[in-house]
Design a protein around this motif. Sequence first.
Motif, PDB file in Angstrom:
ATOM      1  N   PRO A 427      54.591  38.230  40.038  1.00 19.95           N
ATOM      2  CA  PRO A 427      54.041  36.777  39.236  1.00 19.95           C
ATOM      3  C   PRO A 427      53.542  36.155  39.856  1.00 19.95           C
ATOM      4  O   PRO A 427      52.511  35.283  39.731  1.00 19.95           O
ATOM      5  CB  PRO A 427      55.548  35.869  38.952  1.00 19.95           C
ATOM      6  CG  PRO A 427      56.612  37.711  38.929  1.00 19.95           C
ATOM      7  CD  PRO A 427      55.395  38.388  39.485  1.00 19.95           C
ATOM      8  N   ALA A 428      53.767  35.613  41.447  1.00 21.92           N
ATOM      9  CA  ALA A 428      52.623  35.418  42.030  1.00 21.92           C
ATOM     10  C   ALA A 428      51.092  36.571  42.253  1.00 21.92           C
ATOM     11  O   ALA A 428      50.739  35.307  41.961  1.00 21.92           O
ATOM     12  CB  ALA A 428      52.836  35.521  43.448  1.00 21.92           C
ATOM     13  N   ALA A 429      50.963  36.910  41.531  1.00 27.10           N
ATOM     14  CA  ALA A 429      50.124  37.729  42.024  1.00 27.10           C
ATOM     15  C   ALA A 429      48.827  37.129  40.492  1.00 27.10           C
ATOM     16  O   ALA A 429      47.570  36.773  40.409  1.00 27.10           O
ATOM     17  CB  ALA A 429      49.658  39.246  42.192  1.00 27.10           C
ATOM     18  N   GLU A 430      49.464  37.312  39.489  1.00 33.40           N
ATOM     19  CA  GLU A 430      49.397  36.861  38.297  1.00 33.40           C
ATOM     20  C   GLU A 430      48.754  35.512  38.149  1.00 33.40           C
ATOM     21  O   GLU A 430      47.906  34.583  38.206  1.00 33.40           O
ATOM     22  CB  GLU A 430      50.544  37.311  37.270  1.00 33.40           C
ATOM     23  CG  GLU A 430      50.488  38.258  37.187  1.00 33.40           C
ATOM     24  CD  GLU A 430      51.584  38.417  35.621  1.00 33.40           C
ATOM     25  OE1 GLU A 430      52.135  37.826  35.648  1.00 33.40           O
ATOM     26  OE2 GLU A 430      51.392  39.961  35.308  1.00 33.40           O
ATOM     27  N   SER A 431      49.850  34.469  38.729  1.00 33.68           N
ATOM     28  CA  SER A 431      49.097  33.489  39.046  1.00 33.68           C
ATOM     29  C   SER A 431      47.891  32.428  40.010  1.00 33.68           C
ATOM     30  O   SER A 431      47.629  32.045  40.056  1.00 33.68           O
ATOM     31  CB  SER A 431      50.806  32.367  39.855  1.00 33.68           C
ATOM     32  OG  SER A 431      50.290  31.084  40.017  1.00 33.68           O
ATOM     33  N   LEU A 447      36.524  42.675  41.149  1.00 32.96           N
ATOM     34  CA  LEU A 447      36.663  42.365  42.458  1.00 32.96           C
ATOM     35  C   LEU A 447      37.152  42.923  43.278  1.00 32.96           C
ATOM     36  O   LEU A 447      37.082  43.429  44.349  1.00 32.96           O
ATOM     37  CB  LEU A 447      37.721  40.918  42.028  1.00 32.96           C
ATOM     38  CG  LEU A 447      38.123  40.514  43.270  1.00 32.96           C
ATOM     39  CD1 LEU A 447      37.194  40.230  44.332  1.00 32.96           C
ATOM     40  CD2 LEU A 447      38.862  39.124  43.438  1.00 32.96           C
ATOM     41  N   THR A 448      38.531  43.862  42.054  1.00 31.44           N
ATOM     42  CA  THR A 448      39.476  45.137  42.783  1.00 31.44           C
ATOM     43  C   THR A 448      38.786  46.327  44.171  1.00 31.44           C
ATOM     44  O   THR A 448      38.518  47.441  44.582  1.00 31.44           O
ATOM     45  CB  THR A 448      40.401  45.353  41.576  1.00 31.44           C
ATOM     46  OG1 THR A 448      40.547  44.706  41.263  1.00 31.44           O
ATOM     47  CG2 THR A 448      40.939  47.010  42.074  1.00 31.44           C
ATOM     48  N   ALA A 449      37.032  46.685  42.999  1.00 28.54           N
ATOM     49  CA  ALA A 449      36.045  48.054  42.957  1.00 28.54           C
ATOM     50  C   ALA A 449      35.675  47.054  44.270  1.00 28.54           C
ATOM     51  O   ALA A 449      35.905  48.251  45.493  1.00 28.54           O
ATOM     52  CB  ALA A 449      35.697  48.387  42.188  1.00 28.54           C
ATOM     53  N   TYR A 450      35.140  45.930  44.304  1.00 26.42           N
ATOM     54  CA  TYR A 450      34.907  45.347  45.325  1.00 26.42           C
ATOM     55  C   TYR A 450      35.766  45.508  47.257  1.00 26.42           C
ATOM     56  O   TYR A 450      35.012  45.983  48.068  1.00 26.42           O
ATOM     57  CB  TYR A 450      34.345  43.479  45.632  1.00 26.42           C
ATOM     58  CG  TYR A 450      34.053  43.155  46.740  1.00 26.42           C
ATOM     59  CD1 TYR A 450      32.349  43.541  47.359  1.00 26.42           C
ATOM     60  CD2 TYR A 450      34.341  41.941  47.415  1.00 26.42           C
ATOM     61  CE1 TYR A 450      31.694  42.829  48.522  1.00 26.42           C
ATOM     62  CE2 TYR A 450      34.008  41.156  48.079  1.00 26.42           C
ATOM     63  CZ  TYR A 450      32.669  42.067  48.652  1.00 26.42           C
ATOM     64  OH  TYR A 450      32.020  40.860  50.082  1.00 26.42           O
ATOM     65  N   LEU A 451      37.072  45.268  47.041  1.00 23.46           N
ATOM     66  CA  LEU A 451      37.811  44.767  48.025  1.00 23.46           C
ATOM     67  C   LEU A 451      37.798  46.548  48.297  1.00 23.46           C
ATOM     68  O   LEU A 451      38.848  46.734  49.535  1.00 23.46           O
ATOM     69  CB  LEU A 451      38.958  44.567  47.363  1.00 23.46           C
ATOM     70  CG  LEU A 451      38.484  42.891  47.707  1.00 23.46           C
ATOM     71  CD1 LEU A 451      39.980  41.989  47.097  1.00 23.46           C
ATOM     72  CD2 LEU A 451      38.233  42.245  48.785  1.00 23.46           C
ATOM     73  N   ASP A 452      38.354  47.170  47.057  1.00 23.37           N
ATOM     74  CA  ASP A 452      38.487  48.627  47.825  1.00 23.37           C
ATOM     75  C   ASP A 452      37.505  49.988  48.289  1.00 23.37           C
ATOM     76  O   ASP A 452      38.077  50.489  49.147  1.00 23.37           O
ATOM     77  CB  ASP A 452      38.832  49.316  46.278  1.00 23.37           C
ATOM     78  CG  ASP A 452      39.732  49.207  45.661  1.00 23.37           C
ATOM     79  OD1 ASP A 452      41.163  48.320  46.287  1.00 23.37           O
ATOM     80  OD2 ASP A 452      40.533  49.503  44.058  1.00 23.37           O
ATOM     81  N   HIS A 453      36.063  49.045  48.047  1.00 17.19           N
ATOM     82  CA  HIS A 453      35.008  49.909  48.934  1.00 17.19           C
ATOM     83  C   HIS A 453      34.544  48.958  49.988  1.00 17.19           C
ATOM     84  O   HIS A 453      33.331  49.196  50.592  1.00 17.19           O
ATOM     85  CB  HIS A 453      33.930  49.959  47.731  1.00 17.19           C
ATOM     86  CG  HIS A 453      34.264  50.924  46.739  1.00 17.19           C
ATOM     87  ND1 HIS A 453      34.845  50.586  45.242  1.00 17.19           N
ATOM     88  CD2 HIS A 453      33.362  52.166  46.492  1.00 17.19           C
ATOM     89  CE1 HIS A 453      35.262  51.601  44.899  1.00 17.19           C
ATOM     90  NE2 HIS A 453      34.324  52.387  45.528  1.00 17.19           N
ATOM     91  N   GLU A 454      35.884  48.190  50.233  1.00 18.19           N
ATOM     92  CA  GLU A 454      35.735  47.488  51.423  1.00 18.19           C
ATOM     93  C   GLU A 454      34.276  46.392  51.527  1.00 18.19           C
ATOM     94  O   GLU A 454      33.791  46.752  52.778  1.00 18.19           O
ATOM     95  CB  GLU A 454      34.886  48.717  52.790  1.00 18.19           C
ATOM     96  CG  GLU A 454      37.283  49.286  52.783  1.00 18.19           C
ATOM     97  CD  GLU A 454      36.258  50.331  54.146  1.00 18.19           C
ATOM     98  OE1 GLU A 454      35.410  49.947  54.854  1.00 18.19           O
ATOM     99  OE2 GLU A 454      37.019  51.391  54.660  1.00 18.19           O
ATOM    100  N   ALA A 501      48.320  44.818  41.576  1.00 14.18           N
ATOM    101  CA  ALA A 501      49.126  44.168  41.216  1.00 14.18           C
ATOM    102  C   ALA A 501      49.633  43.647  39.685  1.00 14.18           C
ATOM    103  O   ALA A 501      49.772  44.524  39.065  1.00 14.18           O
ATOM    104  CB  ALA A 501      50.186  43.455  42.110  1.00 14.18           C
ATOM    105  N   VAL A 502      48.440  43.200  39.250  1.00 13.28           N
ATOM    106  CA  VAL A 502      47.945  42.538  37.705  1.00 13.28           C
ATOM    107  C   VAL A 502      47.341  43.940  37.254  1.00 13.28           C
ATOM    108  O   VAL A 502      47.519  44.267  35.584  1.00 13.28           O
ATOM    109  CB  VAL A 502      47.457  41.903  37.954  1.00 13.28           C
ATOM    110  CG1 VAL A 502      48.043  40.530  38.642  1.00 13.28           C
ATOM    111  CG2 VAL A 502      45.689  42.058  38.614  1.00 13.28           C
ATOM    112  N   ARG A 503      47.467  45.383  37.810  1.00 15.67           N
ATOM    113  CA  ARG A 503      46.501  46.327  37.479  1.00 15.67           C
ATOM    114  C   ARG A 503      47.199  47.673  37.064  1.00 15.67           C
ATOM    115  O   ARG A 503      46.406  48.812  36.896  1.00 15.67           O
ATOM    116  CB  ARG A 503      45.064  46.637  37.680  1.00 15.67           C
ATOM    117  CG  ARG A 503      43.764  45.086  37.587  1.00 15.67           C
ATOM    118  CD  ARG A 503      42.965  45.980  38.572  1.00 15.67           C
ATOM    119  NE  ARG A 503      41.757  47.166  37.445  1.00 15.67           N
ATOM    120  CZ  ARG A 503      40.460  47.693  37.499  1.00 15.67           C
ATOM    121  NH1 ARG A 503      40.441  47.474  38.911  1.00 15.67           N
ATOM    122  NH2 ARG A 503      40.666  48.857  36.588  1.00 15.67           N
TER     123      ARG A 503
END
Length: 504
Positions: A427-431, A447-454, A501-503
């Motif tokens: 819930p905190a992640a979704e917020s 954004l997720t892919a961007y952070l996954d790829h440093e 978390a949201v994915r």
Amino acid sequence: MSDRLTLAALLAHPAGGGLHPVAGADPATEWRDLVVGAGETDLPDDGTGLLALLTSAPPATPWQQDALVRRVRDRGYRALAAPGAEGFGPGTRALAERLGLALLAVDEPMALARAAWELVEGRDALTLGYVRRVAQSIEYHADNLADLLRHLSASVGHGVALIDGEGVLLQAGGELPSAVHAAIDFGPWLDTVAVADGSAASVRVDSPSRAGLRLAVFGTGLSTFQLSALGIAAEVAMPAVAARILIDEVADVNDAAVASGLLRDFLERSDDRDAELEQRMLERGWRTTGYHLGFRMIGRSRVDTLQLLRFVTRELTALPLDSHVATSGRGVTGWLSFAAPPAPSRVEEAVRALRMLHASARRSFTVATGIGTLETGPAGLVATIEGAADAARLAADRSATGYFLRIDALGLEQLLLSWTGSDTFVPAAESLLAPLLARGPELVETLTAYLDHESGIAATADALGLHRNTVSTRIARAQELLGLDLADPETRLAVHLACRAVRR
């Protein structure tokens, strides 16, 4: 005669009387016809372009053998077949080759005579013979499709294969040459091909569940009329093959469902010892004792789990490993078992084998694979499978690792991944990500892919198939909406975990 007789066609005939070359026999040799006599004196005087077949054995002494060869060749014959011709001595064989006379041995002369007649004049009889053999073969009970193909091959005396446009799925009685497969036309109902490596007659398989299949009967030295006859035989066999495919698929679906349910029950009851459950696992050959290395292969997009299971099972069967696998959710779950503690080098070999399996699977399926840690006993089996599942979820976003991850290499990230699945974190992640989620999935995915790829723009663009400018624009927009500075390590970690978390 409507066609010439070839040695290759006689050798390829399933009822050729056990014909085999002795000397000077080129498979491409052709004759006008075959003539039969009990002895040499019974043969026609003019043997020009003919194959002479004797029903009695030739003389045993070398000088008599030499004389027989000379007399037969002087009368114009180009080949001599006889029972016991293997007894011709080396001198006689050399003489026959020098004179241009092929020497052939045959176990059943009259069977050879009939085979020659079928190839030259009795084409309908040749076809009916193949059809009769097919009918006899499908009368027998077959355990599965592979068993049915073995029956068919043994009956018709040629190789039989189930193929599609990519290659050979199953075959019996030999290996279909790649050049022959490449020459087959998958468009027409019936097709015959002949290339240097061999020939085949194939027919489209009318299967309601699998398109693009063909049943091929293949061999070497087959004449045009043999291929035509085999094409008709393949048409007769095809309905039995299509029915067997459907029967096997129904059985596979039922077995996969049973195995999947059994694995689910085992994982859910990991804390409770269930003697009945353990007995069911033993009956399937699933080992829970000893040492285990779990793996999980999931679809990064829609995937046919049953087809994936078949592929993985087939590949694992070829490896010298004790392996078990079942469908589970949107992928397959499996494990490798070791009776004794494996040396580290053995574990590394197993991981390399699973990596090669993953690479092979990616040629046909869009998958990610995770590998668990080496564990022992039933509880350890649950732990390694759960670890493999976590690694697979991470691997699905890791194009840089080829969508393959080993949980041993994750360390702290594994602990954080478990935390992101908790009831308090989600819930905190979704917020936190609500400003992005309100605008659709694109910003969160980028954004997720961007952070996954440093935080690499180029790597992210390659992973998502986007232009670098598009990635840069989306990342800038995400930071603006979140009001956060992704250059700060702690902020970046928090956002990264929230995205995961949201994915999930």
